[in-house]
Design an enzyme around this catalytic site. Structure first.
Site, PDB file in Angstrom:
ATOM      1  CB  THR A 348      35.517  42.971  32.391  1.00 15.56           C
ATOM      2  OG1 THR A 348      35.809  42.092  33.478  1.00 15.56           O
ATOM      3  CG2 THR A 348      35.302  42.138  31.138  1.00 15.56           C
ATOM      4  CD  GLU A 388      39.129  49.032  37.541  1.00 21.63           C
ATOM      5  OE1 GLU A 388      39.779  47.968  37.641  1.00 21.63           O
ATOM      6  OE2 GLU A 388      38.027  49.190  38.070  1.00 21.63           O
ATOM      7  CE1 TYR A 455      38.488  47.723  45.157  1.00 22.72           C
ATOM      8  CE2 TYR A 455      37.677  49.107  46.938  1.00 22.72           C
ATOM      9  CZ  TYR A 455      37.641  48.717  45.612  1.00 22.72           C
ATOM     10  OH  TYR A 455      36.772  49.319  44.735  1.00 22.72           O
TER      11      TYR A 455
END
Length: 613
Positions: A348, A388, A455
């Site tokens: 986020t 990210e 993951y």
């Protein structure tokens, strides 16, 4: 691929209060209500249990605590036993812990104060056919039967000497006619004494126990219980830390709200003895600088003695540190081998990295000043940068160029010196994917380690499937996307020049799932995301292990088909295989997202620790 982190921070403002939990007993449905007895007039509190829906493999239930006394209750602790085979799988509006078949529920920080006549309810999902027995509320019988004219509550409990097998307790004298005191461990009487001290013996090393004390008068009447105190015995091995391999866990800042997960749970579960590092997630990146994520959770929330790692309540003194930061400080005092690192960004809050890297020195210095702020001096051992993704797209896109990751890590190493500088990085090894987009080898030379997020490769964002394990160790026939597996990511990073000893293998302490699935094996079609406690398509391991146990394994991880749902997640057995891979490949260790997904006994962390050696 970090949706396990993505939705939760955005919700943190709504997680603090559930006004609807404050309801009277009279509005509970009568079906399934167990009235443990009519409250006695002089009792200070009672508790009733109501079982709601039962769907065969599980049920939901509600406990209601009511103040039946004449003075305000400032906190409550409810204890009960379930028979073997009946368990609590998830809960809300209370902090619930388990020791064998014995359960303890404590008020949340917002629903512990009850005026006379007021009640509060909390709920849970369970599995198994049993009903609760041995109910105690604040150390007294839940039915409220008779303590008229009894003595007062003992004073605050404190500890004396604590060893591997014993705990020395002290308390202030109770008011009124007192003949002796009953000492209760985890809700059961373990000793009676006329003194205001007691030593409990025959305990297990490195185990947490919760104590209360009741005063008893010459007529045999007991008064209200003391406030509870949780004590952990010392380790049998003298507190020896884990081995050299890194075993790192993320602590989610917002977990203290709906999830009810606190730093003390790291101790109570035994996890503190198995981990080497904690990444505190997340700080934000705004206007080119590091900023606080949630100041209330971080350093202002008040912790009672029962909630606190040290067993001592916070104070409201000016300048006193509270919240997660103070709890982490207490944790490090007990377990000095644990390094705590403040992680910035995440799914986020990664959007600010590109702007910040227009002035790397200013960015790094702002982060250093925040991490090492004198208000929480000594809490943090360094910084983790969770971008990210550099020169690629996550929730937002960046086009800073492939060299930006190396420039960032160099700037932070220059400013942070010998403090830890780490980063979480992509595991997308597809051709032209995110590993190809940035020069991770250039940054690795300045990093203590890089956590590879192996993951979230597959999930119900592909609503109709095909079903696929979200964290495959290797490839398999029919995998939906080549390069989306752990081995491919590790191999590509090493081939590009990242030393294997700088890499950590990622483990998710949760599963991802679909609904509308008829096929047990991977590759089936679906109609959408399976329901989850906090977010559709995702659920904690501790819930799935009970609700939807594995039916098969593929590519080094487990999957489960139950009803029309299909889930994939790691288990202690599959984690053992992944740790074998990590050690055999010469990696620096492993890490996991995140602590609250594990069982109350830390089963997954224990498997990681055992596998890493």
């Amino acid at each position: 691929m970090r949706t396990a982190r993505s939705a939760t921070p955005a919700r943190r403002g709504g997680l603090r209060r559930k006004i609807s939990a404050l309801i009277a007993v009279l509005v509970l449905p009568l079906t399934g209500l167990v009235a443990l007895a009519a409250p006695a007039q002089a009792a200070t509190a009672t508790a009733t249990y109501a079982k709601g829906a039962d769907w065969g493999s599980g049920f939901d239930a509600t406990w209601t605590v009511r103040n039946t006394g004449t003075t305000t209750i400032s906190g409550w602790t409810l204890e009960w036993d379930f028979p073997a085979g009946t368990t609590v799988t998830s809960h809300w509006d209370a902090v619930v812990t388990r020791s064998g078949n014995h359960y303890t529920a404590r008020n949340a920080n917002w629903n512990g104060t009850l005026a006379p006549g007021q009640s509060v309810s909390f709920g849970f999902n369970g599995a198994g056919p049993g009903s609760p027995t041995g109910c105690l509320i604040n150390g007294q019988s839940c039915d409220g039967t008779g303590q008229p004219g009894g003595p007062g509550a003992p004073g605050t409990l404190t500890t004396g000497t604590v060893t591997t097998t014993s705990v020395q307790l002290r308390w202030g004298a109770a008011s009124g006619d007192v003949q002796n005191y009953d000492v209760l461990r985890n809700g059961r009487v373990v000793g009676t004494t006329s003194a205001t001290s007691f030593t409990d013996t025959g305990l297990a090393p490195a185990t947490s126990y919760t104590y209360t004390v009741l005063a008893r008068d010459t007529a045999g009447r007991t008064g209200p219980a003391s406030a509870p105190l949780t004590v952990r015995t010392t380790s049998d091995g003298g507190g020896e830390p884990p081995g050299d391999a890194v075993n790192l866990g993320y602590f989610a800042e917002w977990g203290v709200y709906d999830r009810g997960y606190h730093v003390k749970d790291i101790v109570d579960s035994g996890t503190a003895e198995d981990i080497t590092h904690i990444n505190y997630a997340f700080g934000n990146v705004q206007n080119g600088e590091c900023t606080i994520g949630d100041s209330y959770a971080a350093y202002d929330r008040f912790y009672s003695a029962a909630e606190s790692v040290s067993g001592q309540a916070d104070t409201w003194d000016t300048g006193a540190l509270r919240g997660n930061f103070n709890q982490l400080r207490q944790l490090k005092e007990l377990y000095p081998h644990i390094k705590v690192v403040w992680s910035f960004g995440g799914w986020t809050w990664s959007g600010g990295f590109g702007q910040a890297m227009q002035d790397p020195q200013r960015f790094a210095q702002s982060c250093y000043d925040l991490v090492n702020d004198p208000r929480w001096a000594g809490v943090f051992d360094g910084i983790d940068l969770d971008w990210e993704y550099p020169n690629a797209c996550g929730l937002s896109c960046d086009n800073s160029g492939p060299e930006v990751f190396g420039e960032m890590m160099r700037a932070f190493r220059d400013v942070f010196g010998d403090q830890l500088v780490t980063a979480a990085i992509t595991a997308d090894a597809s051709s032209g994917g995110k590993i190809d987009a940035a020069d991770y080898a250039a940054g690795a030379q300045y990093a203590d380690h890089l956590a590879v997020m192996t993951y979230d490769f597959f999930g119900a964002w592909a609503a109709t499937g095909p079903t696929a394990p979200h964290s495959p160790l290797g490839s398999y026939a029919g995998i939906p996307q080549q390069g989306f597996n752990s081995q491919a990511a590790i191999d590509k990073l090493i081939a590009r020049g990242v030393p294997p000893e700088k890499l950590l293998l990622g483990i998710g302490f949760y599963g991802r799932g679909w609904t509308g699935v008829t096929q047990s094996a991977p590759g089936g079609t679906a109609t959408g995301a399976a329901p989850g406690t906090y977010e559709a398509g995702i659920e904690d391991y501790k819930v799935l292990a009970e609700r939807c146990p594995p039916t098969g394994t593929i590519a080094g991880t487990a999957y489960a088909h139950c009803g029309n749902q299909w889930w994939s997640y790691d288990t202690p057995a599959t984690i053992a295989g992944k740790m074998d891979y990590a050690t055999g490949r010469g990696l620096g260790g492993a890490f996991f997202w995140e602590l609250s997904g594990d069982t109350a006994d830390g089963d997954l962390v224990s498997a990681m620790s055992a596998g890493l050696g």
